[in-house]
Design a protein around this motif. Structure first.
Motif, PDB file in Angstrom:
ATOM      1  N   ILE A 239       0.816  -1.221   0.033  1.00  0.00           N
ATOM      2  CA  ILE A 239      -0.042   0.018  -0.049  1.00  0.00           C
ATOM      3  C   ILE A 239       0.897   1.069   0.070  1.00  0.00           C
ATOM      4  O   ILE A 239       0.704   2.213  -0.893  1.00  0.00           O
ATOM      5  N   ILE A 240       1.975   1.127   0.935  1.00  0.00           N
ATOM      6  CA  ILE A 240       2.749   2.455   0.931  1.00  0.00           C
ATOM      7  C   ILE A 240       3.492   2.732  -0.229  1.00  0.00           C
ATOM      8  O   ILE A 240       3.516   4.074  -0.811  1.00  0.00           O
ATOM      9  N   ALA A 241       3.924   1.725  -0.967  1.00  0.00           N
ATOM     10  CA  ALA A 241       4.743   1.833  -2.186  1.00  0.00           C
ATOM     11  C   ALA A 241       3.919   2.206  -3.367  1.00  0.00           C
ATOM     12  O   ALA A 241       4.123   3.041  -4.148  1.00  0.00           O
ATOM     13  N   THR A 242       2.881   1.662  -3.377  1.00  0.00           N
ATOM     14  CA  THR A 242       1.572   2.008  -4.495  1.00  0.00           C
ATOM     15  C   THR A 242       1.214   3.201  -4.621  1.00  0.00           C
ATOM     16  O   THR A 242       1.415   3.912  -5.626  1.00  0.00           O
ATOM     17  N   LEU A 243       0.784   3.679  -3.437  1.00  0.00           N
ATOM     18  CA  LEU A 243       0.187   5.074  -3.338  1.00  0.00           C
ATOM     19  C   LEU A 243       1.400   6.080  -3.532  1.00  0.00           C
ATOM     20  O   LEU A 243       0.989   7.215  -4.041  1.00  0.00           O
ATOM     21  N   SER A 244       2.537   5.818  -3.014  1.00  0.00           N
ATOM     22  CA  SER A 244       3.730   6.692  -3.170  1.00  0.00           C
ATOM     23  C   SER A 244       4.142   6.832  -4.727  1.00  0.00           C
ATOM     24  O   SER A 244       4.223   8.046  -5.261  1.00  0.00           O
ATOM     25  N   THR A 245       3.953   5.821  -5.348  1.00  0.00           N
ATOM     26  CA  THR A 245       4.025   5.754  -6.764  1.00  0.00           C
ATOM     27  C   THR A 245       2.969   6.686  -7.763  1.00  0.00           C
ATOM     28  O   THR A 245       3.197   7.308  -8.517  1.00  0.00           O
ATOM     29  N   LEU A 246       1.670   6.412  -7.372  1.00  0.00           N
ATOM     30  CA  LEU A 246       0.572   7.131  -7.842  1.00  0.00           C
ATOM     31  C   LEU A 246       0.739   8.598  -7.741  1.00  0.00           C
ATOM     32  O   LEU A 246       0.695   9.399  -8.660  1.00  0.00           O
ATOM     33  N   ILE A 247       0.985   8.935  -6.573  1.00  0.00           N
ATOM     34  CA  ILE A 247       1.048  10.409  -6.184  1.00  0.00           C
ATOM     35  C   ILE A 247       2.269  11.031  -6.911  1.00  0.00           C
ATOM     36  O   ILE A 247       2.272  12.077  -7.435  1.00  0.00           O
ATOM     37  N   SER A 248       3.485  10.473  -6.730  1.00  0.00           N
ATOM     38  CA  SER A 248       4.614  11.037  -7.353  1.00  0.00           C
ATOM     39  C   SER A 248       4.660  11.028  -8.681  1.00  0.00           C
ATOM     40  O   SER A 248       5.002  12.049  -9.365  1.00  0.00           O
ATOM     41  N   ALA A 249       4.323   9.986  -9.437  1.00  0.00           N
ATOM     42  CA  ALA A 249       4.043   9.918 -10.816  1.00  0.00           C
ATOM     43  C   ALA A 249       3.203  10.895 -11.347  1.00  0.00           C
ATOM     44  O   ALA A 249       3.613  11.680 -12.381  1.00  0.00           O
ATOM     45  N   THR A 250       2.105  10.920 -10.716  1.00  0.00           N
ATOM     46  CA  THR A 250       1.203  11.911 -11.475  1.00  0.00           C
ATOM     47  C   THR A 250       1.672  13.423 -11.138  1.00  0.00           C
ATOM     48  O   THR A 250       1.609  14.331 -12.209  1.00  0.00           O
ATOM     49  N   LEU A 251       2.182  13.920  -9.776  1.00  0.00           N
ATOM     50  CA  LEU A 251       2.647  15.042  -9.806  1.00  0.00           C
ATOM     51  C   LEU A 251       3.664  15.635 -10.458  1.00  0.00           C
ATOM     52  O   LEU A 251       3.943  16.574 -11.161  1.00  0.00           O
ATOM     53  N   ALA A 252       4.673  14.436 -10.705  1.00  0.00           N
ATOM     54  CA  ALA A 252       5.745  14.856 -11.701  1.00  0.00           C
ATOM     55  C   ALA A 252       5.476  14.993 -12.911  1.00  0.00           C
ATOM     56  O   ALA A 252       6.302  15.747 -13.674  1.00  0.00           O
ATOM     57  N   VAL A 253       4.652  14.028 -13.339  1.00  0.00           N
ATOM     58  CA  VAL A 253       4.379  14.329 -14.858  1.00  0.00           C
ATOM     59  C   VAL A 253       3.817  15.751 -15.385  1.00  0.00           C
ATOM     60  O   VAL A 253       4.503  16.194 -16.365  1.00  0.00           O
ATOM     61  N   PHE A 254       3.038  16.316 -14.200  1.00  0.00           N
ATOM     62  CA  PHE A 254       2.357  17.647 -14.767  1.00  0.00           C
ATOM     63  C   PHE A 254       3.741  18.835 -14.574  1.00  0.00           C
ATOM     64  O   PHE A 254       3.815  19.692 -15.424  1.00  0.00           O
ATOM     65  N   SER A 255       4.500  18.367 -13.670  1.00  0.00           N
ATOM     66  CA  SER A 255       5.516  19.473 -13.370  1.00  0.00           C
ATOM     67  C   SER A 255       6.613  19.641 -14.060  1.00  0.00           C
ATOM     68  O   SER A 255       7.036  20.419 -14.651  1.00  0.00           O
ATOM     69  N   ALA A 256       7.000  18.196 -14.770  1.00  0.00           N
ATOM     70  CA  ALA A 256       7.997  17.963 -15.365  1.00  0.00           C
ATOM     71  C   ALA A 256       7.560  18.597 -16.707  1.00  0.00           C
ATOM     72  O   ALA A 256       8.295  19.159 -17.610  1.00  0.00           O
ATOM     73  N   TYR A 257       6.340  18.676 -17.234  1.00  0.00           N
ATOM     74  CA  TYR A 257       5.755  18.867 -18.693  1.00  0.00           C
ATOM     75  C   TYR A 257       5.839  20.525 -18.564  1.00  0.00           C
ATOM     76  O   TYR A 257       6.140  21.021 -19.416  1.00  0.00           O
ATOM     77  N   GLY A 258       5.345  21.012 -17.476  1.00  0.00           N
ATOM     78  CA  GLY A 258       5.275  22.646 -17.577  1.00  0.00           C
ATOM     79  C   GLY A 258       6.698  22.952 -17.379  1.00  0.00           C
ATOM     80  O   GLY A 258       7.015  24.051 -18.226  1.00  0.00           O
ATOM     81  N   LEU A 259       7.841  22.521 -16.902  1.00  0.00           N
ATOM     82  CA  LEU A 259       9.053  22.842 -16.786  1.00  0.00           C
ATOM     83  C   LEU A 259       9.627  22.682 -18.112  1.00  0.00           C
ATOM     84  O   LEU A 259      10.763  23.347 -18.670  1.00  0.00           O
TER      85      LEU A 259
END
Length: 280
Positions: A79-99
């Motif tokens: 649960i810890i690893a999966t939720l961390s992955t979903l949150i990090s990947a989602t936020l990072a995709v938007f941030s990296a695209y904007g940058l």
């Protein structure tokens, strides 16, 4: 191929094999130790293969580590690893695209800040995060290590994903916009699928951090039933002494899912690392 090139290739191959053995030997030793009995483990002359294979470390001894069933510890880690992955990947995709795609004056400053966060030791964040989690009511829940892991991995994911978006020709985005796609639809239907390998490698490393996290779970979780595999493995060392076959069996179970995942995702990991080295 000349004789000099052949000799050079042989030397490179020998060096590769030696390095591979050095990296894989600890894993091999961990596995065979988990299959040995106590007498063979402490023998004066070490054996490189068990004389009498025993699964006591996986069956009888492993079942008595802590008061929480193994499946529950495994579920907490997942649960810890999966939720961390979903949150990090989602936020990072938007941030990296904007940058990558929006030319702002603050882009270089923001990337510098992201890089600095990667250089700072994570132990510096434990005390302020402990107080913050306590105030918002997530302390001693699985959400606390999830947020802790996400905060660690998001900068890495941004650094990994940004080169993928930089490498995508701007004409693809312009063509999609001309064809009637909105900016968000262009992002989801064009940019994200092309960057799929980078997203996979970012998610894989985030899952690894979440799965192997000890510091965050040990700091933010006090309830035994909520603790993941890493914490219970750490407690097994101090509470019961070092029973090496027991401990190594626990380590095999802890590392096996990650090894399987990286085995299937190795081509994405290689492409993600090389892409990150080309353009920043």
């Amino acid at each position: 191929m000349t004789g000099r090139k052949k000799a050079r290739n042989v030397i490179y191959n020998v060096i590769t094999v030696i390095v591979l053995i050095l990296f894989l030997f600890p894993i091999y030793w961990m596995v065979i130790t988990s299959l040995k009995d106590t007498g063979e483990i402490f023998a004066k002359v070490p054996t490189f293969f068990p004389k009498n294979i025993t699964f006591d470390g996986y069956i009888s001894q492993l079942s008595v580590i802590g008061s929480v069933p193994l499946w529950r510890q495994f579920l907490n880690s997942f649960i810890i690893a999966t939720l961390s992955t979903l949150i990090s990947a989602t936020l990072a995709v938007f941030s990296a695209y904007g940058l990558a795609r929006f030319k702002l004056k603050l882009n270089k400053t923001l990337m510098f800040v992201v890089l600095v966060t990667q250089m700072m030791p994570t132990v510096l964040f434990l005390s302020p995060l402990f107080i913050t989690f306590q105030k918002i009511g997530v302390l001693d829940t699985l959400l606390a290590p999830v947020l802790y892991t996400s905060l660690q991995s998001i900068p890495f994911c941004i650094i990994t994903l940004r080169p993928y978006f930089l490498d995508i020709p701007g004409e693809l985005q312009d063509a999609a916009l001309i064809d009637g796609c909105g900016r968000f639809k262009t992002f989801t239907k064009v940019m994200v699928p092309i960057s799929y390998p980078g997203i996979v490698v970012s998610a894989a490393f985030t899952f690894l951090w979440g799965w192997g996290d000890l510091m965050g779970a040990l700091t933010f979780i006090q309830t035994d039933s909520l603790q993941p595999l890493t914490v219970n493995m750490y407690k097994a060392i101090g509470e019961f002494g070092i029973e090496w076959n027991n401990l190594m069996a626990y380590a095999v179970i802890l590392t096996l899912p990650v090894m399987i995942m990286f085995l299937f995702l190795q081509k994405y990991l290689i492409s993600g690392i090389t892409a990150g080295a080309v353009k920043a």
